[in-house]
Enzyme design. Structure first.
Site, mmCIF file in Angstrom:
data_model
loop_
_atom_site.group_PDB
_atom_site.id
_atom_site.type_symbol
_atom_site.label_atom_id
_atom_site.label_comp_id
_atom_site.label_asym_id
_atom_site.label_seq_id
_atom_site.Cartn_x
_atom_site.Cartn_y
_atom_site.Cartn_z
ATOM 1 N N CYS A 156 -7.878 10.794 11.192
ATOM 2 C CA CYS A 156 -8.662 10.349 12.343
ATOM 3 C C CYS A 156 -8.089 11.092 13.538
ATOM 4 C CB CYS A 156 -8.547 8.840 12.537
ATOM 5 S SG CYS A 156 -9.340 8.287 14.059
ATOM 6 N N CYS A 158 -8.183 8.708 16.962
ATOM 7 C CA CYS A 158 -7.307 7.538 17.123
ATOM 8 C C CYS A 158 -6.557 7.292 15.822
ATOM 9 C CB CYS A 158 -8.066 6.310 17.624
ATOM 10 S SG CYS A 158 -9.577 5.885 16.745
ATOM 11 N N SER A 159 -6.860 6.202 15.114
ATOM 12 C CA SER A 159 -6.086 5.923 13.905
ATOM 13 C C SER A 159 -6.931 5.203 12.863
ATOM 14 C CB SER A 159 -4.851 5.097 14.256
ATOM 15 O OG SER A 159 -5.237 3.927 14.957
ATOM 16 N N CYS A 160 -8.222 5.518 12.800
ATOM 17 C CA CYS A 160 -9.113 4.866 11.835
ATOM 18 C C CYS A 160 -8.598 5.082 10.414
ATOM 19 C CB CYS A 160 -10.528 5.414 11.955
ATOM 20 S SG CYS A 160 -11.229 5.132 13.588
#
Lengths: 110, 103, 243
Positions: free
Chosen positions: C142, C145-147
């Site tokens: 991702c 962000c941090s999906c």
């Protein structure tokens, strides 16, 4: 002018990946838990994209220099103020109290 | 759940699409490195609320078709990367960020 | 979240006492690390919070509890809920897909329904399983962000959220893979999946050779977290089968 924003980092140069494992600490897991609880029903105080937008707007030194959950807790603070749940004044006052409490408890503090 | 045939979707699987080379302010889920790049639709995920509006606490409606678009690595990086000749990159792109690519 | 949350990862002694009065002095307990069944070189929470952002967590939590917005119990229960989501849940899903072609077909067709079948609810986001083959290897990132498919696999590893991984995975995937010890032939297509929207990707790694006789539980032990992200392949069976 085409502007790349701080969080939008796909393709940038970067160093080796630090692959060390890190089990989230209790503080980190509490931040995670509170963020989820407040986002989800029945609270539904904000949406995931509002958290993302807030994180994307953090000061660069915090975004890059800070721990992952530091970004989250700073975002949570801003969202709680934005939504009128807490005020900056009461957060600052409590934060000062917590700091003093812990520095005292740690012993050897000034 | 995966609405393969969304009635009002503008693009279909197999279509060549170009990601808009736009740079608006705000909360955007289209990565910078893909803007202006051409790829191919390989999936239609369904329609989802617009994250650019959700980011401000709105409902993001009406929902926008979301596509899985695949790009050749070479088309994205044009030689400036460490990838194989066949390597590819896929991302989920909302319809308002896509336009028809010249064939 | 559904009643399936009452279910812990199979075979784990997840008895813990958290959920009750977890204070900042309470810390992680050693049994948790052991119970998760994989090693954690760092156990950094065995000290007092010392960073200002950690104090901020305490301040916000105290204020929210005092105002009745949240309860300590609610927080403890949510932590428990997330503690039960671990890569082992994903490994169980993958092992089932390896042994049961019908299940694999369902997993590929509708990831949410297929993992729910095994007692793992995945709600609010689309779970999409992608299958690694001798022709194509998938790797998930991702960049924005941090999906991550955290409803199934739990909180993502730190490296997944790092600038280095997020920046480099899309541009030099083979260099990144090499850092994880994964070297693929040139004729394999590496496909990087950038999780930019409402879909979360779960990689079905290739079933290792020499695993024909293994039970589903033994197969699950070969499925690492990283193999479901696609930075690694599933483990070879150990010890190597002898002729």
């Amino acid at each position: 002018m085409a502007q790349r924003r701080m969080h939008d980092m796909g393709g940038l140069e970067a160093g080796p990946i630090d692959r060390r494992e890190h089990e989230p600490t209790l503080v980190e897991r509490r931040i995670d838990a509170m963020m989820m609880i407040l986002r989800d029903k029945p609270h539904a105080l904000w949406k995931t994209d509002e958290n993302r937008r807030t994180i994307e707007g953090l000061p660069p030194e915090l975004y890059d220099g800070g721990a992952y959950y530091q970004r989250w807790v700073e975002s949570m603070r801003r969202l709680l103020v934005e939504k009128g749940v807490l005020s900056d004044a009461e957060i600052d006052a409590r934060l000062a109290e917590v700091r003093a409490r812990h520095r005292g408890a740690a012993g050897g503090g000034s | 759940m995966r609405a393969a045939d969304l009635p009002d979707a503008r693009f279909r699987v197999g279509d060549r699409v170009r990601v808009r080379a736009a740079y608006p302010p705000g909360h955007i889920r289209t990565p910078f490195y893909l803007r202006g790049r051409t790829g191919r639709v390989i999936g239609v995920h369904g329609a989802f609320p617009n994250p650019e509006r959700l980011a401000w606490g709105e409902d993001g409606l009406p929902p926008i078709p979301l596509y899985e678009v695949v790009f050749a690595m070479a088309a994205v990086w044009q030689g400036d990367g460490a990838y194989g000749a066949r390597d590819s990159l896929a991302a989920d792109i909302y319809e308002h960020w896509l336009e028809e690519a010249a064939t | 979240m559904s009643g399936a949350d009452g279910r812990g990862p199979q075979g784990l002694a997840h008895s813990h006492d958290h959920g009750h009065d977890r204070r900042e002095h309470g810390h992680r307990h050693d049994h948790e690390a052991a119970a998760h069944g994989h090693s954690h070189p760092f156990q950094p929470d065995l000290q007092e919070p010392s960073q200002d952002w950690e104090f901020l967590e305490i301040a916000l939590r105290e204020l929210l509890i005092e105002k009745g917005v949240l309860s300590a119990r609610e927080i403890a229960e949510k932590i428990d809920q997330w503690d039960r989501r671990t890569p082992q849940n994903g490994a169980e899903v993958i092992a089932r897909a390896w042994v049961d072609p019908d299940y694999k077909a369902r997993l590929l067709a509708d990831g949410n329904a297929a993992v729910a079948e095994l007692g793992y609810p995945f709600e609010g986001l689309e779970l999409i399983a992608v299958e690694n083959t001798p022709q194509r290897h998938h790797m998930v990132v991702c960049t924005l962000c941090s999906c991550y498919p955290r409803q199934l696999l739990g909180i993502p590893p730190l490296w997944y959220k790092s600038r280095a991984y997020r920046s480099r995975a899309v541009r030099e995937p083979r260099a990144v893979l090499a850092e994880f010890g994964t070297v693929l032939p040139e004729d394999v297509e590496v496909r990087v999946l950038d999780s930019t929207a409402d879909c979360r990707y779960l990689v079905i790694p290739m079933r290792p050779a020499g695993t024909e006789g293994l039970s589903e539980a033994d197969l699950a032990a070969l499925v690492t977290r990283d193999s479901m992200i696609g930075t690694a392949q599933a483990r070879a069976p150990h010890p190597a089968p002898t002729a």
